[in-house]
Design an enzyme around this catalytic site. Structure first.
Site, mmCIF file in Angstrom:
data_model
loop_
_atom_site.group_PDB
_atom_site.id
_atom_site.type_symbol
_atom_site.label_atom_id
_atom_site.label_comp_id
_atom_site.label_asym_id
_atom_site.label_seq_id
_atom_site.Cartn_x
_atom_site.Cartn_y
_atom_site.Cartn_z
ATOM 1 N N ARG A 108 57.940 54.798 64.159
ATOM 2 C CA ARG A 108 57.004 55.104 63.086
ATOM 3 C C ARG A 108 57.669 56.022 62.070
ATOM 4 N NH1 ARG A 108 52.978 58.208 61.088
ATOM 5 N NH2 ARG A 108 51.378 57.028 59.984
ATOM 6 N N TYR A 129 50.411 38.551 52.754
ATOM 7 C CA TYR A 129 49.797 37.389 53.394
ATOM 8 C C TYR A 129 49.413 36.317 52.398
ATOM 9 C CZ TYR A 129 44.957 38.612 51.964
ATOM 10 O OH TYR A 129 43.806 38.863 51.251
ATOM 11 N N LYS A 165 49.836 40.386 47.270
ATOM 12 C CA LYS A 165 48.819 40.015 48.269
ATOM 13 C C LYS A 165 49.101 40.774 49.565
ATOM 14 C CE LYS A 165 45.958 36.039 49.533
ATOM 15 N NZ LYS A 165 44.677 36.681 49.252
ATOM 16 N N ARG A 193 53.589 32.318 45.441
ATOM 17 C CA ARG A 193 53.021 33.676 45.371
ATOM 18 C C ARG A 193 53.489 34.517 46.562
ATOM 19 N NH1 ARG A 193 46.634 34.216 44.943
ATOM 20 N NH2 ARG A 193 46.817 33.598 47.124
ATOM 21 N N GLU A 221 37.631 42.048 39.968
ATOM 22 C CA GLU A 221 37.598 40.778 40.709
ATOM 23 C C GLU A 221 36.665 40.932 41.906
ATOM 24 O OE1 GLU A 221 41.420 39.829 42.574
ATOM 25 O OE2 GLU A 221 41.884 41.961 42.659
ATOM 26 N N LEU A 259 44.484 40.187 41.703
ATOM 27 C CA LEU A 259 45.349 39.175 42.308
ATOM 28 C C LEU A 259 45.271 37.920 41.442
ATOM 29 C CD1 LEU A 259 47.060 38.484 44.910
ATOM 30 C CD2 LEU A 259 45.059 37.156 45.587
HETATM 31 N N1 PDD Z 1 41.591 36.102 49.260
HETATM 32 N N2 PDD Z 1 41.353 38.270 44.677
HETATM 33 C C1 PDD Z 1 41.436 38.804 45.908
HETATM 34 C C2 PDD Z 1 41.370 40.282 46.039
HETATM 35 C C3 PDD Z 1 41.598 37.969 47.028
HETATM 36 O O1 PDD Z 1 41.714 38.516 48.257
HETATM 37 C C4 PDD Z 1 41.641 36.569 46.849
HETATM 38 C C5 PDD Z 1 41.819 35.609 47.992
HETATM 39 C C6 PDD Z 1 41.524 36.050 45.545
HETATM 40 C C7 PDD Z 1 41.566 34.569 45.263
HETATM 41 O O2 PDD Z 1 42.873 34.057 45.396
HETATM 42 P P1 PDD Z 1 43.125 32.535 45.824
HETATM 43 O O3 PDD Z 1 42.367 31.693 44.852
HETATM 44 O O4 PDD Z 1 44.581 32.367 45.693
HETATM 45 O O5 PDD Z 1 42.596 32.383 47.225
HETATM 46 C C8 PDD Z 1 41.401 36.937 44.490
HETATM 47 C C9 PDD Z 1 41.756 35.296 50.438
HETATM 48 C C10 PDD Z 1 41.027 33.993 50.399
HETATM 49 C C11 PDD Z 1 41.411 36.136 51.661
HETATM 50 O O6 PDD Z 1 41.823 37.284 51.662
HETATM 51 O O7 PDD Z 1 40.792 35.648 52.597
#
Ligand code: PDD
Length: 282
Positions: free
Chosen positions: A99, A32, A146, A51, A178, A202
């Protein structure tokens, strides 16, 4: 009205449906993206789609529409929703199948998108300054993808909510990896410190933009692991994401950061990022 996109068609959100045999639902077999919307336009969308392509490659999945055509769909969705500020969510799953864990012989990937309104720039003073708690990082080792498999973050962020915190910082081997849905930064001796980007975090799009903006101001940046103790003793701390931009941190596990107020460097970087976002939105 809230309109969503599902595989070539637009529906009121309550009518936007996928099969119970969608592999996203059964296996979290998909990836996503979340991009910010300001003034009805997307922030850093090219980087988000780059990405997305990378995540797809890593799970050996093709987009059902060429990645270069996704902005056309996104624009239409933004227009239909007349949204000014918020986020656009999209995911691509390996579609419908029996499945069976291994990939089906014929794959029809599924692409869905929707938007949510949210104040990103115009925050109430109380909303600018986050309480963070640390939790063990129990995720898999391909956090660079992601993936829509987010149960570890769901569990962690629920703990944060129950404890009155706004975000979790995940800890592995004594170091912060993170945030639950963000990248973590600390400032110490005027240096900006954030974990180096590899398969264990990420690679945030907002993180990258902030590092460029900080570098432009002449700030020193260290991309390396930092310990929980370094975080507790930081002069300032913040986290970054498409849905929070830069969020200053005012406490970590109850230890007060920056006198319990958003720090001046964090606020300066936030202002620089907002200007960048407004100027470059498409
Ligand atoms: N999440 N690390 C993780 C685990 C994340 O899920 C996200 C973003 C980030 C920051 O990435 P970016 O700057 O590209 O948004 C880092 C999104 C916002 C979410 O899952 O809602």
């Amino acid at each position: 009205m809230n309109i969503a996109y599902v595989n070539g068609k637009y529906f009121p959100i309550e009518d936007a449906k996928v099969s119970i045999r969608d592999r996203g639902l059964m296996f979290a077999d998909g990836v996503y993206e979340v991009a910010a919307i300001i003034n009805g336009k997307l922030i850093d969308n090219f980087e988000h789609l780059k990405r997305l392509q990378r995540s797809l490659n890593e799970i050996k999945l093709s987009s059902p529409v060429p990645i270069s055509e996704i902005p056309i769909i996104e624009k239409e969705l933004l227009a239909k929703n007349k949204i000014n500020e918020g986020t656009l969510y999209l995911h691509i799953t390996r579609g419908e199948s029996d499945r069976e864990f291994s990939f089906p012989d014929i794959v029809k990937p599924s692409l869905v998108m929707f938007v949510q309104s949210k104040n990103l720039i115009h925050l109430e003073p109380d909303d600018l300054g986050a309480i963070v708690i640390t939790v063990p990082d129990v995720r898999w080792k391909r956090r660079d993808i992601k993936s829509i498999a987010l149960i570890a973050q769901v569990m962690a962020k629920q703990v944060a909510k129950e404890e009155g915190a706004d975000e979790v910082w995940m800890v592995e081997d004594g170091c912060i990896t993170e945030g639950g849905s963000s990248n973590a930064f600390i400032i110490k001796d005027d240096k900006l410190i954030t974990r180096n980007s590899d398969n264990m975090i990420l690679s945030g799009i907002t993180r990258k933009a902030i590092m460029t903006l900080a570098d432009d101001t002449g700030m020193l940046i260290e991309e390396r692991s930092f310990t929980i103790d370094e975080a507790y003793n930081a002069t300032e701390a913040f986290f970054t994401s498409a849905s929070a931009f830069i969020m200053p941190v005012v406490s970590i596990d109850g230890k007060i950061i920056s006198g319990g107020k958003p720090g001046p460097i964090s606020l300066k970087l936030r202002e620089l990022y907002i200007n960048f976002a407004i100027e470059t939105a498409v």
